[in-house]
Design a protein around this motif. Structure first.
Motif, PDB file in Angstrom:
ATOM      1  N   THR A  22       3.303   5.913 -37.072  1.00  0.00           N
ATOM      2  CA  THR A  22       4.713   5.331 -36.457  1.00  0.00           C
ATOM      3  C   THR A  22       4.677   4.952 -35.116  1.00  0.00           C
ATOM      4  OG1 THR A  22       5.870   6.949 -38.018  1.00  0.00           O
ATOM      5  CG2 THR A  22       7.089   5.944 -36.180  1.00  0.00           C
ATOM      6  N   SER A  37      12.248   3.107 -35.222  1.00  0.00           N
ATOM      7  CA  SER A  37      11.140   3.367 -35.805  1.00  0.00           C
ATOM      8  C   SER A  37      10.439   2.346 -36.908  1.00  0.00           C
ATOM      9  CB  SER A  37      11.160   4.749 -36.793  1.00  0.00           C
ATOM     10  OG  SER A  37      11.825   5.880 -35.796  1.00  0.00           O
ATOM     11  N   ARG A  42       3.880   5.793 -29.722  1.00  0.00           N
ATOM     12  CA  ARG A  42       3.423   5.870 -31.220  1.00  0.00           C
ATOM     13  C   ARG A  42       2.598   7.317 -31.322  1.00  0.00           C
ATOM     14  NH1 ARG A  42      -1.027   1.183 -31.281  1.00  0.00           N
ATOM     15  NH2 ARG A  42      -1.530   2.361 -33.571  1.00  0.00           N
ATOM     16  N   TYR A  79       7.569   3.836 -32.169  1.00  0.00           N
ATOM     17  CA  TYR A  79       8.991   3.796 -31.792  1.00  0.00           C
ATOM     18  C   TYR A  79       9.180   2.698 -30.655  1.00  0.00           C
ATOM     19  CZ  TYR A  79       8.105   8.336 -34.242  1.00  0.00           C
ATOM     20  OH  TYR A  79       7.752   9.314 -34.866  1.00  0.00           O
ATOM     21  N   VAL A 137       7.288   2.700 -39.297  1.00  0.00           N
ATOM     22  CA  VAL A 137       6.291   3.231 -40.268  1.00  0.00           C
ATOM     23  C   VAL A 137       5.203   2.502 -40.794  1.00  0.00           C
ATOM     24  CG1 VAL A 137       5.747   4.976 -41.989  1.00  0.00           C
ATOM     25  CG2 VAL A 137       7.835   4.971 -40.545  1.00  0.00           C
TER      26      VAL A 137
END
Length: 122
Positions: free
Chosen positions: A78, A21, A72, A80, A23
């Motif tokens: 975020t 992930s 996303r 991924y 962020v």
């Protein structure tokens, strides 16, 4: 200015899976293309996958096609990277990156995260 923090790396056996992930802080995430890169010791940094701002277009390096999936969630700021069927050669530090100008391997990504380590044992 977007800032990026990756998580989700770790040690996994060959054939296993991990989900990374990334962020992003800031209010402009949804206008940026995002990419995942990796760098193994002694090797150059390699583009792994990229995704357009809306998530409708993705790009992958050949060695991960069919095994990795980039996605996303703009509501969560975020991006991924789902990694399946991992191989020892996938071992590297994985970094996410953001760009206002694209999402492919030749894009000039201007913002980078610190990275998360992925180690795949045989």
């Amino acid at each position: 200015q977007v800032q990026l923090v990756e998580s989700g790396g770790g040690l996994v056996q060959a054939g296993g899976s991990l989900r990374l992930s990334c962020v992003a802080s800031g209010r402009t995430f949804s206008s940026h293309g995002m990419g995942w890169f990796r760098q193994a010791p002694g090797k150059e940094r390699e583009f792994v996958a990229g995704i357009s701002p809306t998530g409708s277009i993705t790009s992958y390096t050949d060695s991960v096609k069919g095994r990795f999936t980039i996605s996303r969630d703009n509501a969560k700021n975020t991006v991924y990277l789902q990694m399946n069927s991992l191989k020892p050669e996938d071992t590297a530090a994985y970094h996410c990156a953001a760009s206002a100008a694209g999402w492919g391997p030749r894009t000039d990504f201007s913002v980078w995260g610190q990275g998360t380590q992925v180690t795949v044992s045989s």
